[in-house]
Design a protein around this motif. Structure first.
Motif, PDB file in Angstrom:
ATOM      1  N   ASP A 130       2.408  11.037   7.984  1.00  0.00           N
ATOM      2  CA  ASP A 130       1.818   9.922   8.372  1.00  0.00           C
ATOM      3  C   ASP A 130       2.203   8.538   8.070  1.00  0.00           C
ATOM      4  OD1 ASP A 130      -0.271   7.867   8.959  1.00  0.00           O
ATOM      5  OD2 ASP A 130      -1.504   9.624   9.863  1.00  0.00           O
ATOM      6  N   ARG A 135      -3.402   7.985   4.224  1.00  0.00           N
ATOM      7  CA  ARG A 135      -3.625   9.201   5.157  1.00  0.00           C
ATOM      8  C   ARG A 135      -2.663  10.285   4.642  1.00  0.00           C
ATOM      9  NH1 ARG A 135      -6.430   9.987   9.580  1.00  0.00           N
ATOM     10  NH2 ARG A 135      -4.722  10.984  10.551  1.00  0.00           N
ATOM     11  N   ALA A 158      -7.194  13.314   5.454  1.00  0.00           N
ATOM     12  CA  ALA A 158      -6.646  12.098   5.992  1.00  0.00           C
ATOM     13  C   ALA A 158      -7.672  11.245   6.585  1.00  0.00           C
ATOM     14  CB  ALA A 158      -5.641  12.544   7.007  1.00  0.00           C
ATOM     15  N   ASP A 159      -8.537  11.715   7.293  1.00  0.00           N
ATOM     16  CA  ASP A 159      -9.495  10.765   7.930  1.00  0.00           C
ATOM     17  C   ASP A 159     -10.541  10.214   6.812  1.00  0.00           C
ATOM     18  OD1 ASP A 159      -7.869  10.935  10.246  1.00  0.00           O
ATOM     19  OD2 ASP A 159      -9.658  12.692  10.928  1.00  0.00           O
TER      20      ASP A 159
END
Length: 161
Positions: A130, A135, A158-159
Protein backbone atom coordinates in the motif's frame (compact mmCIF):
# COMPACT_ATOMS: atom_id res chain seq x y z
CA UNK A 1 21.46 -12.36 -26.41
CA UNK A 2 18.48 -14.06 -24.81
CA UNK A 3 16.79 -17.41 -24.98
CA UNK A 4 13.71 -17.42 -27.17
CA UNK A 5 12.28 -20.48 -25.46
CA UNK A 6 12.23 -19.20 -21.87
CA UNK A 7 13.68 -20.96 -18.86
CA UNK A 8 13.35 -24.46 -17.48
CA UNK A 9 13.64 -24.97 -13.74
CA UNK A 10 15.65 -28.02 -12.73
CA UNK A 11 14.61 -29.54 -9.41
CA UNK A 12 17.11 -31.94 -7.81
CA UNK A 13 15.39 -34.90 -6.14
CA UNK A 14 16.72 -37.84 -4.18
CA UNK A 15 15.38 -40.68 -6.31
CA UNK A 16 11.74 -39.58 -6.46
CA UNK A 17 11.63 -37.14 -9.41
CA UNK A 18 9.03 -39.16 -11.32
CA UNK A 19 6.77 -39.43 -8.25
CA UNK A 20 7.16 -35.67 -7.71
CA UNK A 21 6.23 -34.91 -11.34
CA UNK A 22 3.14 -37.13 -11.02
CA UNK A 23 2.24 -35.38 -7.76
CA UNK A 24 2.55 -31.88 -9.27
CA UNK A 25 0.33 -32.93 -12.17
CA UNK A 26 -2.30 -34.07 -9.65
CA UNK A 27 -2.17 -30.70 -7.83
CA UNK A 28 -1.91 -28.40 -10.85
CA UNK A 29 -4.55 -29.53 -13.34
CA UNK A 30 -2.90 -27.84 -16.34
CA UNK A 31 0.17 -30.02 -16.81
CA UNK A 32 1.84 -32.80 -18.71
CA UNK A 33 4.79 -35.19 -18.53
CA UNK A 34 7.39 -34.90 -21.26
CA UNK A 35 10.43 -37.04 -21.96
CA UNK A 36 11.85 -39.40 -19.38
CA UNK A 37 15.54 -40.33 -19.54
CA UNK A 38 16.87 -43.32 -17.68
CA UNK A 39 20.34 -44.10 -16.40
CA UNK A 40 22.32 -46.42 -18.62
CA UNK A 41 25.22 -48.70 -17.80
CA UNK A 42 27.35 -45.52 -17.95
CA UNK A 43 25.79 -44.47 -14.60
CA UNK A 44 26.06 -42.74 -12.27
CA UNK A 45 22.71 -44.17 -11.15
CA UNK A 46 21.47 -47.75 -11.50
CA UNK A 47 20.78 -48.69 -15.12
CA UNK A 48 17.08 -48.38 -15.93
CA UNK A 49 16.24 -45.99 -13.08
CA UNK A 50 14.82 -42.56 -13.96
CA UNK A 51 17.56 -39.95 -14.35
CA UNK A 52 15.40 -37.01 -15.46
CA UNK A 53 11.74 -36.39 -16.13
CA UNK A 54 10.45 -33.38 -18.03
CA UNK A 55 7.14 -31.93 -16.93
CA UNK A 56 5.13 -28.77 -17.32
CA UNK A 57 2.62 -27.24 -14.93
CA UNK A 58 0.67 -24.03 -15.52
CA UNK A 59 2.87 -23.28 -18.54
CA UNK A 60 6.13 -23.55 -16.55
CA UNK A 61 8.73 -26.06 -17.71
CA UNK A 62 10.55 -28.22 -15.18
CA UNK A 63 13.09 -31.01 -15.14
CA UNK A 64 13.07 -33.39 -12.20
CA UNK A 65 16.59 -34.77 -11.77
CA UNK A 66 17.31 -37.77 -9.57
CA UNK A 67 20.64 -36.48 -8.37
CA UNK A 68 20.84 -37.96 -4.88
CA UNK A 69 20.76 -36.63 -1.32
CA UNK A 70 23.59 -34.08 -1.65
CA UNK A 71 21.42 -31.00 -2.27
CA UNK A 72 18.13 -30.86 -0.36
CA UNK A 73 15.59 -28.10 -1.03
CA UNK A 74 15.55 -24.99 1.16
CA UNK A 75 13.24 -22.00 1.46
CA UNK A 76 15.86 -19.91 -0.33
CA UNK A 77 13.98 -20.82 -3.51
CA UNK A 78 10.19 -20.91 -3.66
CA UNK A 79 7.43 -20.75 -6.24
CA UNK A 80 4.66 -18.17 -5.90
CA UNK A 81 1.10 -19.13 -6.72
CA UNK A 82 -0.94 -15.98 -7.33
CA UNK A 83 -4.49 -17.18 -6.77
CA UNK A 84 -7.57 -15.79 -8.50
CA UNK A 85 -9.84 -16.13 -5.46
CA UNK A 86 -10.06 -17.49 -1.93
CA UNK A 87 -11.26 -20.91 -3.10
CA UNK A 88 -8.18 -21.33 -5.28
CA UNK A 89 -5.95 -20.17 -2.44
CA UNK A 90 -7.56 -22.69 -0.08
CA UNK A 91 -7.18 -25.47 -2.67
CA UNK A 92 -3.43 -24.97 -3.20
CA UNK A 93 -2.71 -24.41 0.48
CA UNK A 94 -4.57 -27.57 1.45
CA UNK A 95 -3.21 -29.73 -1.39
CA UNK A 96 0.41 -28.72 -0.87
CA UNK A 97 0.34 -29.26 2.90
CA UNK A 98 -1.41 -32.63 3.00
CA UNK A 99 0.30 -36.03 3.05
CA UNK A 100 3.55 -34.82 4.57
CA UNK A 101 3.56 -31.17 3.48
CA UNK A 102 4.12 -28.46 6.09
CA UNK A 103 2.76 -25.03 6.87
CA UNK A 104 5.27 -22.29 7.42
CA UNK A 105 4.81 -18.54 7.92
CA UNK A 106 3.23 -15.82 5.80
CA UNK A 107 1.52 -18.12 3.30
CA UNK A 108 4.58 -20.30 2.69
CA UNK A 109 4.24 -24.06 2.59
CA UNK A 110 6.52 -26.98 1.88
CA UNK A 111 5.12 -29.86 -0.13
CA UNK A 112 5.85 -33.49 0.72
CA UNK A 113 9.01 -33.39 -1.43
CA UNK A 114 10.41 -30.36 0.41
CA UNK A 115 9.76 -27.79 -2.35
CA UNK A 116 8.64 -24.40 -0.99
CA UNK A 117 5.60 -22.55 -2.33
CA UNK A 118 4.02 -19.20 -1.50
CA UNK A 119 0.23 -19.35 -1.75
CA UNK A 120 -0.89 -15.76 -2.35
CA UNK A 121 -4.59 -14.93 -2.22
CA UNK A 122 -5.86 -11.92 -4.18
CA UNK A 123 -5.29 -8.59 -2.47
CA UNK A 124 -2.46 -9.69 -0.17
CA UNK A 125 0.34 -8.05 -2.16
CA UNK A 126 -1.74 -4.86 -2.61
CA UNK A 127 -2.07 -4.55 1.17
CA UNK A 128 1.61 -4.97 2.04
CA UNK A 129 2.58 -2.68 -0.85
CA UNK A 130 0.00 0.00 0.00
CA UNK A 131 1.36 3.48 -0.83
CA UNK A 132 0.31 4.60 2.67
CA UNK A 133 3.24 3.40 4.83
CA UNK A 134 1.04 3.07 7.93
CA UNK A 135 -1.49 0.82 6.16
CA UNK A 136 1.31 -1.27 4.64
CA UNK A 137 3.00 -1.60 8.02
CA UNK A 138 -0.17 -2.69 9.81
CA UNK A 139 -1.05 -5.20 7.06
CA UNK A 140 2.50 -6.58 7.13
CA UNK A 141 2.50 -6.86 10.92
CA UNK A 142 -0.76 -8.83 10.74
CA UNK A 143 0.64 -11.06 7.98
CA UNK A 144 3.77 -11.83 10.00
CA UNK A 145 1.57 -13.52 12.65
CA UNK A 146 -0.13 -15.80 10.11
CA UNK A 147 0.60 -19.14 8.57
CA UNK A 148 -2.15 -19.22 5.94
CA UNK A 149 -2.79 -15.69 4.70
CA UNK A 150 -6.11 -14.17 5.77
CA UNK A 151 -6.62 -11.14 3.52
CA UNK A 152 -9.74 -10.01 5.40
CA UNK A 153 -7.73 -9.88 8.64
CA UNK A 154 -4.84 -8.11 6.89
CA UNK A 155 -7.34 -5.54 5.54
CA UNK A 156 -8.87 -5.01 9.02
CA UNK A 157 -5.39 -4.41 10.42
CA UNK A 158 -4.54 -2.00 7.60
CA UNK A 159 -7.78 -0.08 8.14
CA UNK A 160 -7.32 0.08 11.94
CA UNK A 161 -5.03 3.12 11.78
Amino acid sequence: MSSSSGFTTCLWFDGNAEAAADYYLSVFKDGKIGRIARYTEAGPGPAGEVMVVEFEINGQKFIGLNGGPQFPFTEAISFQIHCADEAESDYYYDELTKDGGQESACGWVKDRFGVSWQVIPPGAIDLIADPDPGRASRATAAMMKMKKLDVAEMRRAADAG
